[in-house]
Design a protein around this motif. Structure first.
Motif, PDB file in Angstrom:
ATOM      1  N   GLY A 104     -15.827  13.265   6.765  1.00 23.59           N
ATOM      2  CA  GLY A 104     -16.489  14.407   6.160  1.00 23.59           C
ATOM      3  C   GLY A 104     -15.933  15.707   6.714  1.00 23.59           C
ATOM      4  N   PRO A 105     -16.411  16.832   6.204  1.00 19.51           N
ATOM      5  CA  PRO A 105     -15.951  18.130   6.724  1.00 19.51           C
ATOM      6  C   PRO A 105     -16.490  18.383   8.124  1.00 19.51           C
ATOM      7  CG  PRO A 105     -17.721  18.435   5.145  1.00 19.51           C
ATOM      8  CD  PRO A 105     -17.379  16.976   5.101  1.00 19.51           C
ATOM      9  N   LEU A 106     -15.810  19.235   8.863  1.00 14.16           N
ATOM     10  CA  LEU A 106     -16.300  19.658  10.164  1.00 14.16           C
ATOM     11  C   LEU A 106     -17.546  20.520   9.984  1.00 14.16           C
ATOM     12  CD1 LEU A 106     -12.969  20.718  11.935  1.00 14.16           C
ATOM     13  CD2 LEU A 106     -14.091  18.490  11.981  1.00 14.16           C
ATOM     14  N   THR A 107     -18.409  20.524  10.969  1.00 11.94           N
ATOM     15  CA  THR A 107     -19.559  21.425  10.929  1.00 11.94           C
ATOM     16  C   THR A 107     -19.092  22.863  11.155  1.00 11.94           C
ATOM     17  OG1 THR A 107     -19.990  21.259  13.301  1.00 11.94           O
ATOM     18  CG2 THR A 107     -20.999  19.592  11.884  1.00 11.94           C
ATOM     19  N   SER A 108     -19.979  23.797  10.909  1.00 15.36           N
ATOM     20  CA  SER A 108     -19.625  25.206  11.108  1.00 15.36           C
ATOM     21  C   SER A 108     -19.251  25.480  12.554  1.00 15.36           C
ATOM     22  CB  SER A 108     -20.797  26.100  10.685  1.00 15.36           C
ATOM     23  OG  SER A 108     -21.052  25.961   9.310  1.00 15.36           O
ATOM     24  N   ALA A 109     -20.007  24.883  13.489  1.00 12.01           N
ATOM     25  CA  ALA A 109     -19.704  25.099  14.911  1.00 12.01           C
ATOM     26  C   ALA A 109     -18.346  24.500  15.272  1.00 12.01           C
ATOM     27  CB  ALA A 109     -20.809  24.493  15.775  1.00 12.01           C
ATOM     28  N   GLN A 110     -18.058  23.302  14.764  1.00  6.93           N
ATOM     29  CA  GLN A 110     -16.764  22.681  15.047  1.00  6.93           C
ATOM     30  C   GLN A 110     -15.621  23.482  14.421  1.00  6.93           C
ATOM     31  OE1 GLN A 110     -17.628  18.870  13.339  1.00  6.93           O
ATOM     32  NE2 GLN A 110     -18.477  18.016  15.231  1.00  6.93           N
ATOM     33  N   SER A 111     -15.839  23.987  13.213  1.00  6.96           N
ATOM     34  CA  SER A 111     -14.812  24.799  12.557  1.00  6.96           C
ATOM     35  C   SER A 111     -14.541  26.067  13.349  1.00  6.96           C
ATOM     36  CB  SER A 111     -15.258  25.153  11.135  1.00  6.96           C
ATOM     37  OG  SER A 111     -15.435  23.999  10.354  1.00  6.96           O
ATOM     38  N   ALA A 112     -15.610  26.712  13.816  1.00 14.63           N
ATOM     39  CA  ALA A 112     -15.436  27.932  14.606  1.00 14.63           C
ATOM     40  C   ALA A 112     -14.701  27.631  15.907  1.00 14.63           C
ATOM     41  CB  ALA A 112     -16.801  28.566  14.886  1.00 14.63           C
ATOM     42  N   ARG A 113     -14.996  26.462  16.508  1.00 13.11           N
ATOM     43  CA  ARG A 113     -14.310  26.099  17.759  1.00 13.11           C
ATOM     44  C   ARG A 113     -12.828  25.839  17.513  1.00 13.11           C
ATOM     45  NH1 ARG A 113     -14.602  21.008  20.628  1.00 13.11           N
ATOM     46  NH2 ARG A 113     -16.185  20.339  19.147  1.00 13.11           N
ATOM     47  N   LEU A 114     -12.499  25.214  16.387  1.00 19.99           N
ATOM     48  CA  LEU A 114     -11.099  24.971  16.053  1.00 19.99           C
ATOM     49  C   LEU A 114     -10.362  26.288  15.832  1.00 19.99           C
ATOM     50  CD1 LEU A 114      -8.836  22.986  15.375  1.00 19.99           C
ATOM     51  CD2 LEU A 114      -9.679  22.927  13.024  1.00 19.99           C
ATOM     52  N   LEU A 115     -10.977  27.222  15.130  1.00 13.63           N
ATOM     53  CA  LEU A 115     -10.354  28.525  14.907  1.00 13.63           C
ATOM     54  C   LEU A 115     -10.156  29.274  16.220  1.00 13.63           C
ATOM     55  CD1 LEU A 115     -12.001  30.056  11.704  1.00 13.63           C
ATOM     56  CD2 LEU A 115      -9.645  29.354  12.014  1.00 13.63           C
ATOM     57  N   ALA A 116     -11.166  29.248  17.073  1.00 14.33           N
ATOM     58  CA  ALA A 116     -11.067  29.969  18.348  1.00 14.33           C
ATOM     59  C   ALA A 116      -9.966  29.391  19.228  1.00 14.33           C
ATOM     60  CB  ALA A 116     -12.412  29.925  19.075  1.00 14.33           C
ATOM     61  N   GLY A 117      -9.794  28.068  19.179  1.00  8.58           N
ATOM     62  CA  GLY A 117      -8.787  27.448  20.037  1.00  8.58           C
ATOM     63  C   GLY A 117      -7.372  27.554  19.494  1.00  8.58           C
ATOM     64  N   ARG A 118      -7.211  27.478  18.166  1.00  9.27           N
ATOM     65  CA  ARG A 118      -5.877  27.440  17.582  1.00  9.27           C
ATOM     66  C   ARG A 118      -5.438  28.766  16.959  1.00  9.27           C
ATOM     67  NH1 ARG A 118      -4.483  22.083  16.372  1.00  9.27           N
ATOM     68  NH2 ARG A 118      -2.505  22.928  15.618  1.00  9.27           N
ATOM     69  N   ARG A 119      -6.414  29.634  16.623  1.00 14.70           N
ATOM     70  CA  ARG A 119      -6.064  30.917  15.993  1.00 14.70           C
ATOM     71  C   ARG A 119      -6.883  32.042  16.624  1.00 14.70           C
ATOM     72  NH1 ARG A 119      -5.928  30.206   9.536  1.00 14.70           N
ATOM     73  NH2 ARG A 119      -4.959  32.260   9.751  1.00 14.70           N
ATOM     74  N   PRO A 120      -6.692  32.286  17.925  1.00 12.81           N
ATOM     75  CA  PRO A 120      -7.477  33.337  18.587  1.00 12.81           C
ATOM     76  C   PRO A 120      -7.079  34.729  18.078  1.00 12.81           C
ATOM     77  CG  PRO A 120      -5.750  32.542  20.043  1.00 12.81           C
ATOM     78  CD  PRO A 120      -5.717  31.652  18.838  1.00 12.81           C
ATOM     79  N   GLY A 121      -7.994  35.687  18.259  1.00 10.73           N
ATOM     80  CA  GLY A 121      -7.677  37.063  17.901  1.00 10.73           C
ATOM     81  C   GLY A 121      -8.084  37.480  16.508  1.00 10.73           C
ATOM     82  N   LEU A 122      -8.656  36.583  15.697  1.00 16.61           N
ATOM     83  CA  LEU A 122      -9.093  36.953  14.355  1.00 16.61           C
ATOM     84  C   LEU A 122     -10.353  37.806  14.437  1.00 16.61           C
ATOM     85  CD1 LEU A 122      -8.682  33.498  12.580  1.00 16.61           C
ATOM     86  CD2 LEU A 122      -7.226  35.499  12.245  1.00 16.61           C
ATOM     87  N   ASP A 123     -10.453  38.820  13.551  1.00 15.50           N
ATOM     88  CA  ASP A 123     -11.670  39.621  13.561  1.00 15.50           C
ATOM     89  C   ASP A 123     -12.802  38.853  12.885  1.00 15.50           C
ATOM     90  OD1 ASP A 123     -11.535  39.953  10.756  1.00 15.50           O
ATOM     91  OD2 ASP A 123     -10.245  41.705  10.965  1.00 15.50           O
ATOM     92  N   ALA A 124     -14.020  39.395  13.021  1.00 12.49           N
ATOM     93  CA  ALA A 124     -15.218  38.668  12.581  1.00 12.49           C
ATOM     94  C   ALA A 124     -15.192  38.385  11.089  1.00 12.49           C
ATOM     95  CB  ALA A 124     -16.476  39.465  12.946  1.00 12.49           C
TER      96      ALA A 124
END
Length: 928
Positions: free
Chosen positions: A216-236
């Protein structure tokens, strides 16, 4: 992930002198290789490997494109290789027409080409001959299937064997049939078959019955963690957009580009790799289908007849429902009876990724031609089709941005202003639109967009106040405002008056701690009498002088009529101004109207700030029973939409409410949480400090509460939050015999605030003085306090009645004392003040009342059925089940305030002081 073209590798673990024999090495579980949110799947695959090594097993990893099937397959292959299992592999090819038996040939080629094939040489020769003969007819494939199975069983008898098949559904039909045949016959052999496949609308029958592991899809928290770890520096805002478009798809989260507002014409974003995975067959679709998907991607909210009409204009040929069928067969889109929905939000960008710019402009023009004349969407598509300056269209876009704000589409409003600036000829017009876009982007928290547009505005003429505003918005980092408000010139013209209001909104939070600049800003605002009711002016005034200008702010808030015509952002500003000025009830009403507007327009990502401030209004009213659910709903929605700052603030305040209700310890929060929470609620530190001190009082630690609140109320600049704690401060002072000291502090505070004070704050001063009054003055002060309008303020009436009931008890007026204390207990219970129940019960017992029937509350002389109406009894039952006022109101179609009024009457009748006691009282009488 899934590759467009792949050549099968040789075995990942070849048999050789050092290879482990069957059963000598335990099967290792796939290790965490950086996959976020797939811990459960990794454990399941570890179990599969152990089962396959012991007695054979087959699994299908089923998930949409980009869900991580191939990554999990690779992790399983590595684990199998490490445990001494031999691995044979094959992979399907998407977007092509694979040759017959290509999948089977990939799989068994390492066996056919290996030297020293005995003792299975005969079986291999037979299989080789069958493969040379070519693809058998559909009804004559059993010989090939048995031959493949015979060879694999022979190999697995010497060494555990894993067959790793990527994209089974993209293999040729004959290979799919053979592998499905093998999957059902792995039992009794050290043979594992792991296949990946995408889900299909009609499941391919060969896989029916094979155990499936869905992804299934990742949860919102898991998605946010993936973005923070692999694509840091994105604005809100970029994070919010990526989370919404990716919808939990790992590949989309990693591959989706951040939206580029300067790209013309505007289309949904994608990347080469993502487009290949999401829409591998899009290029081979008929022209009519491609045109239909193009207009659907550009206008996702349109119904199918409108999209078909636009697609007909793009291609110059009538399009019909038949043009949708190829897209449905490819799994790209589904028709729900009204609209064409893409299989995944990122599919929209994938299907238009390689469409040239002229074709995109033609699609935008076609959509503009079929949409309602003058509508926001029609003008937007028309602007995307324009290739050069168009002042007339620019003026229409500028006017339309106000309609977008009324429809709760602020991001669309920013884009309309940006495009209007590009289409204007005159530098003054371009400067005005560019600055407006920067200001609105700042309101929405789009810091990068706001700074970019502000830098552009600095290069264009926009008036002296406009230039000051652009300078402020173009700054990076914290610092003092660029100019002292005392030096601001008076605005001349409509554009400069708008800039004056925006500049006041921007600078008010930063000058609030500077007396000289605060006075200068107030003087500047006083020089705008014709704008006295503007929400931005009222909010700026409430920010720098919440107590001294409270009366003027609240008068301005009340002067705003026809709120339905006011943009929702201004409704929120009015609510914040009312809350700062000391009228939480009015603020709560405004925030609830804003919530209804956001829900009506289906913009859930705008709800968390509104719910957060609803909770703050409840907190200011000591209505902890409603504040807790408001903060909980805020945290849930904010986390779902990646709003980390609102999530942090809501969780800290939820912990505060829990401490206030129970009188327990309040979690202080770590440094990271506080930094994040301050970006959502600037005064969160003061709120937490005041709330923590009040929780000490609720828990009975009056000395610590009095010391903490004394420090807060005697500070040089008393925050609005501290003024809401006047009554708890008085209660703590009275409990530690420091009434005179507290009265001196209150007198000094009243003198600093001035004669003009908000009615809410004046009522709090009156109640606090009554609580602190000496015995010889008590009657006078209680009479004054009860003379205040407390009918709609149970948060003030409850402590006043509690203090009065205690005075009556000490004066040996026991009957009057009991009646007053019951009323206080009912009000406190309605507000969720659980810690007060024990103290009020003790006061009642001291006044001569005794509990009956083992009930933890107070005596009730008659059965609830005789004391309550049918509606009251229903409300009491629901409250006893633990439902909040809001939840009860939703069930009975009543407002939370009406439910509270019912409970206020119910509690004294039943002799209870807490919701938890309702269930026991009703249960005892039902049993009787």
């Amino acid at each position: 992930m899934n590759a467009q073209t792949r050549v099968a590798s040789l075995t990942a673990g070849q048999e050789g002198p050092g290879a482990s024999s069957r059963g000598t090495a335990p099967s290792a579980a796939p290790q965490d290789t950086g996959l976020v949110g797939r811990d459960g799947e990794l454990r399941a695959l570890g179990d599969f490997l152990r089962e396959a090594t012991a007695h054979g097993a087959a699994r299908v990893l089923c998930g949409h494109a980009g869900s991580g099937k191939s990554a999990l397959l690779e992790a399983t292959v590595r684990a199998a290789t490490a445990s001494g299992t031999r691995v044979l592999r094959c992979a399907g090819i998407r977007g092509g027409d694979p040759a017959g038996l290509s999948g089977v040939r990939q799989l068994v080629w390492p066996l056919l080409g290996a030297p020293g094939r005995t003792p299975a040489a005969g079986r291999l020769d037979a299989l080789d001959l069958l493969l040379v003969d070519g693809t058998p007819a559909p009804g004559d494939r059993s010989r090939l299937s048995f031959a493949v199975l015979d060879v694999l069983e022979s190999v697995s008898a010497r060494q555990p064997l894993l067959l790793a098949v990527d994209d089974w559904d993209a293999l040729d039909e004959c290979s799919r049939d053979v592998l499905s045949f093998v999957a059902r016959r792995t039992g009794g052999h050290a043979l594992g078959l792991l296949m990946t496949s995408r889900p299909h609308r009609a499941r391919l029958t060969p896989l029916a019955g094979v155990p499936e592991l869905p992804l299934g899809p990742l949860t919102s928290a898991q998605s946010a963690r993936l973005l923070a770890g692999r694509r840091p520096g994105l604005d809100a805002q970029a994070v919010r957009e990526l989370l919404a478009t990716a919808a939990g798809n790992p590949l989309a989260l990693l591959e989706l580009p951040a939206r580029c507002e300067d790209a013309l014409p505007c289309v949904p974003v994608s990347s080469d790799r993502l487009a290949t995975a999401m829409a591998p067959g899009a290029a081979r679709l008929p022209a009519g289908t491609r045109d239909l998907l193009l207009v659907a991607a550009l206008h996702p909210t349109g119904d199918l007849p409108l999209l078909l009409s636009a697609a007909s204009r793009v291609g110059g040929t009538d399009r019909g429902f038949a043009d949708l069928e190829p897209a449905e067969r490819e799994g790209l889109a589904v028709f729900d009876g009204v609209r064409l929905n893409f299989a995944h939000p990122a599919t929209a960008g994938a299907v238009v990724h390689d469409v040239p710019a002229p074709r995109r402009r033609a699609a935008h023009a076609a959509l503009a031609a079929v949409l309602a004349e003058g509508s926001v969407r029609m003008l937007w598509h028309l602007s995307q089709a324009a290739e050069g300056p168009d002042p007339e269209l620019a003026g229409q876009l500028e006017a339309a941005h106000g309609h977008a704000l009324e429809q709760c589409e602020p991001l669309t409003a920013v884009r309309l202003l940006r495009r209007a600036a590009e289409l204007h000829h005159a530098p003054e017009e371009r400067g005005r639109c560019t600055l407006r876009a920067a200001q609105l982007a700042h309101v929405l928290g789009l810091e990068r967009v706001s700074r970019t547009m502000a830098h552009r505005a600095l290069r264009l003429p926009s008036g002296p106040l406009g230039m000051l505003c652009a300078q402020f918005l173009s700054r990076t980092g914290d610092g003092q405002p660029p100019v002292d408000p005392a030096a601001w010139p008076a605005p001349v013209g409509a554009a400069e008056r708008e800039n004056a209001l925006e500049l006041a909104r921007l600078t008010a939070p930063e000058v609030a701690g500077d007396d000289a600049r605060s006075e200068a800003l107030l003087a500047f605002l006083d020089g705008l009498p014709d704008l006295a009711d503007d929400p931005r002016l009222l909010l700026a005034m409430a920010t720098v002088a919440p107590a001294r200008r409270a009366a003027k702010v609240l008068a301005g808030v009340s002067a705003v009529r026809r709120l339905a015509d006011v943009p929702v952002r201004d409704v929120e500003r009015l609510g914040e101004a009312a809350l700062l000025a000391g009228d939480p009830l009015r603020a709560l009403d405004l925030y609830r109207q804003a919530e209804r507007r956001h829900r009506f327009h289906d913009v859930p990502d705008r709800l968390p700030p509104v719910l957060l401030r609803q909770g703050l209004a409840h907190l200011a009213m000591n209505d902890w029973g409603q504040a807790g659910p408001a903060f909980a709903r805020c945290a849930e929605i904010a986390e779902e939409h990646g709003l980390d700052d609102d999530t942090a603030a809501a969780r800290l305040l939820s912990d505060l409410v829990r401490g206030l209700r129970t009188g327990g310890t309040v979690r202080p929060g770590d440094a990271r949480e506080l930094v994040s929470a301050r970006r959502s609620v600037r005064s969160v530190d003061t709120i937490l400090a005041v709330g923590t001190a009040c929780a000490l009082a609720e828990g009975g630690d009056f000395e610590a509460a009095f010391a903490a609140l004394s420090s807060l109320l005697s500070a040089p600049r008393v925050g609005a939050a501290a003024l809401f704690a006047l009554v708890p401060f008085a209660e703590a002072a009275e409990a530690v015999n420091a009434s005179q000291e507290a009265l001196v502090l209150l007198a000094a505070l009243e003198e600093r605030l001035g004669a003009v004070c908000a009615p809410e704050i004046a009522a709090r001063f009156a109640v606090a003085r009554a609580v602190l009054a000496a015995d010889d003055e008590a009657d006078t002060w209680f009479e004054r306090a009860f003379a205040e309008d407390l009918s709609g303020r149970p948060w003030l009436e409850a402590p006043l009645r509690l203090a009065h009931g205690r005075r009556l008890r000490r004066g040996r007026q026991f009957a009057e004392s009991r009646a007053t204390l019951r009323q206080a207990g009912a009000a406190f219970a309605m507000m969720g003040a659980e810690a007060r129940a024990v103290r009020i019960t003790a006061e009642l017992r001291a006044s001569g009342e005794r509990a009956q029937s083992g009930t933890p509350g107070l005596p009730w002389p008659q059965a609830p059925l005789r004391l309550l109406s049918a509606q009251e009894l229903r409300i009491a039952e629901l409250a006893g089940q633990g439902l909040s006022n809001r939840e009860i109101g939703e069930l009975l179609d009543l407002s939370p305030r009406t439910i509270g009024a019912y409970l206020y009457r119910i509690f004294p009748r039943l002799g209870v002081t807490a919701r938890a006691q309702l269930a026991a009282v009703l249960k005892d009488h039902t049993a009787a």
